[in-house]
Write an enzyme that holds these catalytic residues in place. Structure first.
Site, mmCIF file in Angstrom:
data_model
loop_
_atom_site.group_PDB
_atom_site.id
_atom_site.type_symbol
_atom_site.label_atom_id
_atom_site.label_comp_id
_atom_site.label_asym_id
_atom_site.label_seq_id
_atom_site.Cartn_x
_atom_site.Cartn_y
_atom_site.Cartn_z
ATOM 1 N N ASP A 227 91.104 49.606 5.584
ATOM 2 C CA ASP A 227 92.542 49.823 5.609
ATOM 3 C C ASP A 227 92.990 49.518 7.038
ATOM 4 O O ASP A 227 92.177 49.467 7.968
ATOM 5 C CB ASP A 227 92.912 51.249 5.173
ATOM 6 C CG ASP A 227 94.378 51.319 4.740
ATOM 7 O OD1 ASP A 227 95.152 50.392 5.059
ATOM 8 O OD2 ASP A 227 94.768 52.321 4.091
HETATM 9 C C1 BGC Z 1 98.044 51.186 3.715
HETATM 10 C C2 BGC Z 1 97.454 50.114 2.820
HETATM 11 C C3 BGC Z 1 98.114 48.789 3.104
HETATM 12 C C4 BGC Z 1 97.949 48.456 4.570
HETATM 13 C C5 BGC Z 1 98.579 47.138 4.975
HETATM 14 C C6 BGC Z 1 98.033 50.768 5.171
HETATM 15 O O1 BGC Z 1 98.750 51.668 5.958
HETATM 16 O O2 BGC Z 1 97.345 52.391 3.546
HETATM 17 O O3 BGC Z 1 97.606 50.470 1.468
HETATM 18 O O4 BGC Z 1 97.576 47.793 2.284
HETATM 19 O O5 BGC Z 1 98.568 49.479 5.341
HETATM 20 O O6 BGC Z 1 99.956 47.211 4.924
#
Ligand code: BGC
Length: 820
Positions: A227
């Site tokens: 993530d």
């Molecule tokens: C989220 C993800 C997301 C990523 C990119 C993170 O803060 O938890 O679900 O895909 O950001 O935007």
């Protein structure tokens, strides 16, 4: 597409130097991977996400089809429909130059407080798995990668970056890992995202679960990406089965890049591990057509509006319909009072990284008007809403050429280095200012526009964002302040609910003023992630008491009242959990006032997740519509008028109160899933508590009889999969064609192990005309009868009871199966 085999991929890895390989393991920028010509690898682009394909920019200039929220998709209980949504997303991804979608989110509805509840499918692992498999197949069949997220136990947001979830092995396997397992094994997901949180003592980007379960047990050959900013350690993450640290570049976000190179050179990380990670990146690239020799699949064209309209309608759950108030009979229908702020402002998606900018959004007001109903609107209450971004008809570009604003960018020396003409007043630059050709040079920016009054009164003008903002009207300074975010706020909270500063502005009807908003980019502590803020404008309105009285008077003088209550993307969002399930502000009071004024009141609930409905038995009809995507208002008109069936069934239990629900609040950094297997209906059933509306429930516009169940029937198992085949005969006993979701639950009353009272074992949707009987075959998979014990899946031999019906609380047909 020509398949690129393992040997070819290995040859390409072998061509690369250690430096070239390590460089590939961190993103090149916020969304993309590095290209590597020596390996024939082009730049691979990832993008969120669950509400549509955002693309590399995140504003109104590059719009995206906005699909109904994942809770809505699961509420269809319709795998074919969800697979079609996967294909639609693939077409969108290709249109926007995206190779890998950062979706679906398959964490579970452990608790309705979870901020990203709207972004996950269901509280039930089987329903989540079936919907997730269909979604990923639809997407990947068209050559676009899915990223199944967030692995694992990211089921709430509070302290999500650091919380350690403590969970027992059986619960982990039977509930939280189950959807990942089904999607990896059945749909062959091409990517998995390792979550921010930890599980049982290891942060997920370093967790032994990655290798032990994904690689060794499930034989997963796809890629594991972190993530965003979840990779915390150089060596531990490299030794775990994490393949890609996002975002990049490593110099800005770490912790791989040169540090990993050093660790390999020093013998602390085996180069063979690096090779495997690179191989997985190349394999993903080959699958999406990003490696030379592999060409991308060209997705089938789709009729986006039609599909989104039908899908939204198929997700709406009718939970109450006294005296068959719905569907409304168009002939002779007089004035419709449409009430509630969500009726005018389309709330089509939840907040956080899942937000997209749709090309248009049909609000309930737009939808009912387009259906040529005689509609009169009253907001009813406003006080609970965050002020919206300035928009037409009040917002104009300085040259009055249309709605919007001009933006100018300045370097530290005050030199103008670029400009943009914008159609809206929501600003988000996530990948630096590269698009204007001045990535590092922008120090200050200026937004210029006109605000034009449509009526005389006091407008509220302001900004939401972080850092220093100076707001001027006709060259007079309204404020010059540094807005700061709550201490400890998560990036999601900072994105969705940053501080607001408003100033009153008295305007005469037709008067316009010039507005200039200046922002010092580097005064924002979020500058490394991007720059985001909105120019806000709230037109004059009455007090809540005045608006409520006006709404009740309108309802009293109308044929029917439709009250749209709900939440917003700022209430339900990534980055924080809800602290209450009550509808924000005075919406409950509004419903009661309107219902008292007109017995023909329909309440439409526009939320991504359950909210409390304390007046549910005092209104004639209640329709749960989730965040309905860009076609929300049209779908609502279709369902209210009976042109479409409210096809949804609850994918999650709707509780009557906040009593006894699992909490999302960690204690000293630890969140223990003390409830074990007992979430959602499993908890209500065990405790003998009645929810407001049970899991699986929903009425539709016709009625059904459940006539027979046959276990081990022929024809229910065309795929020959392992499991128990069940045939259920149902009859449409009403006067309209309809759709029913036939659900089969298993139970084991005399079990030697602790089990839920019942659990969903299979389901199927059927369509039938009035009077028509349909027999539907449902395969209950082997896994539905197994439990996790002593490190493996076990079958407790003996007789399992089976029950079929229309919800977890209405199961008229019973049978059984004896398994050895
Ligand atoms: C989220 C993800 C997301 C990523 C990119 C993170 O803060 O938890 O679900 O895909 O950001 O935007």
């Amino acid at each position: 597409m020509r398949a690129i085999g393992q040997a070819d991929l290995q040859t390409r890895v072998a061509r690369l130097s250690l430096e070239q390989k390590v460089r590939l393991l961190t993103g090149a920028d916020f969304w993309a991977l590095f290209p590597e010509p020596v390996a024939g690898l082009r730049r691979i682009v990832t993008s969120d996400g669950p509400a549509g394909v955002r693309g590399e920019t995140w504003d109104e200039r590059d719009t995206s089809a906005n699909i109904p929220s994942p809770t809505a998709l699961a509420a269809t209980w319709d795998c074919d429909r969800v697979a079609a949504i996967g294909r639609l997303l693939a077409a969108e991804a290709r249109r926007k130059g995206v190779d890998v979608l950062l979706a679906p989110t398959v964490n579970l509805h452990r608790t309705p407080y979870g901020g990203r509840h709207f972004e996950c499918f269901s509280e039930d692992p089987l329903l989540t798995a079936r919907i997730g498999v269909a979604y990923v197949r639809g997407l990947q069949d068209q050559g676009v990668g899915a990223t199944v997220k967030h692995f694992v136990c990211n089921d709430s947001e509070t302290e999500r970056m650091s919380v350690d979830v403590r969970i027992d092995e059986r619960t982990l396997r039977e509930l939280y890992l189950a959807p990942f397992e089904a999607i990896v094994l059945e749909a062959g997901a091409w990517a998995v995202m390792a979550a921010y949180n930890g599980v049982n003592g290891s942060t997920m980007t370093e967790s032994p679960l990655l290798r032990a379960i994904l690689h060794d047990e499930w034989g997963y050959d796809g890629l594991v990406m972190s993530d965003w900013t979840a990779t915390r350690a150089t060596e531990a993450a490299a030794r775990a089965a994490l393949d890609l640290a996002m975002p990049g570049p490593a110099e800005r976000f770490g912790p791989w890049g040169d540090a990993l190179l050093e660790a390999v050179r020093a013998g602390q990380v085996d180069e063979a591990l690096i090779d495997d990670k690179v191989l997985r990146i190349l394999r993903l690239a080959a699958r999406v057509g990003g490696l030379d020799g592999a060409s991308p699949i060209c997705p089938e064209p789709v009729d986006i509006s039609r599909q989104l309209r039908a899908t939204a309608a198929a997700s709406f759950v009718l939970v109450r319909n006294e005296r068959s108030l719905l569907p409304l009979d168009r002939s002779g229908l007089g004035r419709v009072a449409l009430i509630g702020p969500n009726a005018e402002m389309a709330r089509t998606l939840g907040g956080g990284s899942a937000t997209v900018y749709p090309p248009y959004s049909v609000s309930p007001l737009d939808g009912l008007r387009a259906a040529r109903l005689d509609v009169t609107f009253a907001p009813g209450t406003i006080g609970h809403l965050r002020t919206a971004a300035a928009r037409a008809p009040w917002l104009l570009r300085p040259d009055r050429s249309g709605p919007g604003a001009d933006v100018r960018f300045f370097s530290p020396s005050g030199e103008a280095v670029g400009s943009e003409q914008r159609d809206a007043a929501v600003f988000r630059w996530m990948n630096g200012f590269a698009a204007i050709g001045a990535p590092e040079q922008v120090d200050r920016l200026e937004v210029s526009c006109l605000i034009q009054a449509t009526e005389a009164g006091t407008y509220q003008l302001g900004v939401t964002g972080i850092g220093r903002f100076r707001l001027l009207t006709d060259e007079a300074v309204l404020f010059d302040e540094t807005l700061t975010v709550r201490k400890g706020a998560d990036v999601g909270e900072t994105l969705m609910a940053p501080p607001v500063r408003l100033a009153p502005l008295a305007l005469a009807a037709g008067q316009s003023v010039t507005v200039r908003l200046e922002h010092d980019v580097h005064t924002s502590p979020m500058a490394a992630f991007g720059t985001f803020f909105q120019l806000l404008l709230e037109p004059p309105h009455g007090t809540d008491d005045e608006e409520m009285e006006a709404a009740a008077a309108l309802a009293a003088g109308s044929d029917v009242a439709v009250v749209v209550v709900g939440t917003t993307a700022e209430v339900e969002s990534e980055g924080f959990d809800r602290t209450t399930l009550a509808l924000p502000g005075r919406q409950d009071e509004l419903v009661r006032k309107v219902a008292a004024a007109n017995p023909r009141t329909v309440v439409v609930v526009n939320s991504g997740a359950p909210v409390l409905l304390p007046w549910a038995d005092q209104v004639a009809a209640v329709l749960l519509t989730w965040f309905g995507g860009q076609e929300f208002g049209n779908a609502l008109a279709d369902v209210l008028l009976g042109e479409a069936e409210p096809g949804g069934r609850l994918p999650t239990t709707w509780s009557a109160s906040e009593d006894g629900l699992p909490l999302a609040q960690p204690d000293d950094g630890v969140l223990t899933y003390t409830e074990g297997l007992f979430i959602g209906y499993r908890a209500f059933d065990r405790d003998g508590r009645e929810p407001l509306f049970p899991f699986g429930y929903g009425r539709g516009y016709t009625t059904w009889s459940y006539d027979s169940i046959t276990v081990d029937c022929d024809g229910a198992n065309p795929s020959g999969g392992a499991g128990v085949a069940v045939c259920v005969e149902v009859r449409n006993t009403g006067s309209r064609p309809g759709r029913e979701v036939v659900q089969v639950y298993a139970s084991r009353p005399d079990s030697a192990v602790e089990r839920p009272v019942r659990w969903l074992a299979g389901f199927a949707a059927v369509d039938a005309d009035p009077g028509e009987a349909v027999t539907v075959g449902i395969l209950l998979p082997e896994r539905a009868f197994q439990h996790w014990a002593d490190g493996g899946w076990t079958l407790e031999a003996g007789t399992f009871a089976l029950a079929a019906g229309s919800s977890s609380a209405s199961l008229p047909l019973t049978g059984g199966v004896t398994l050895k």
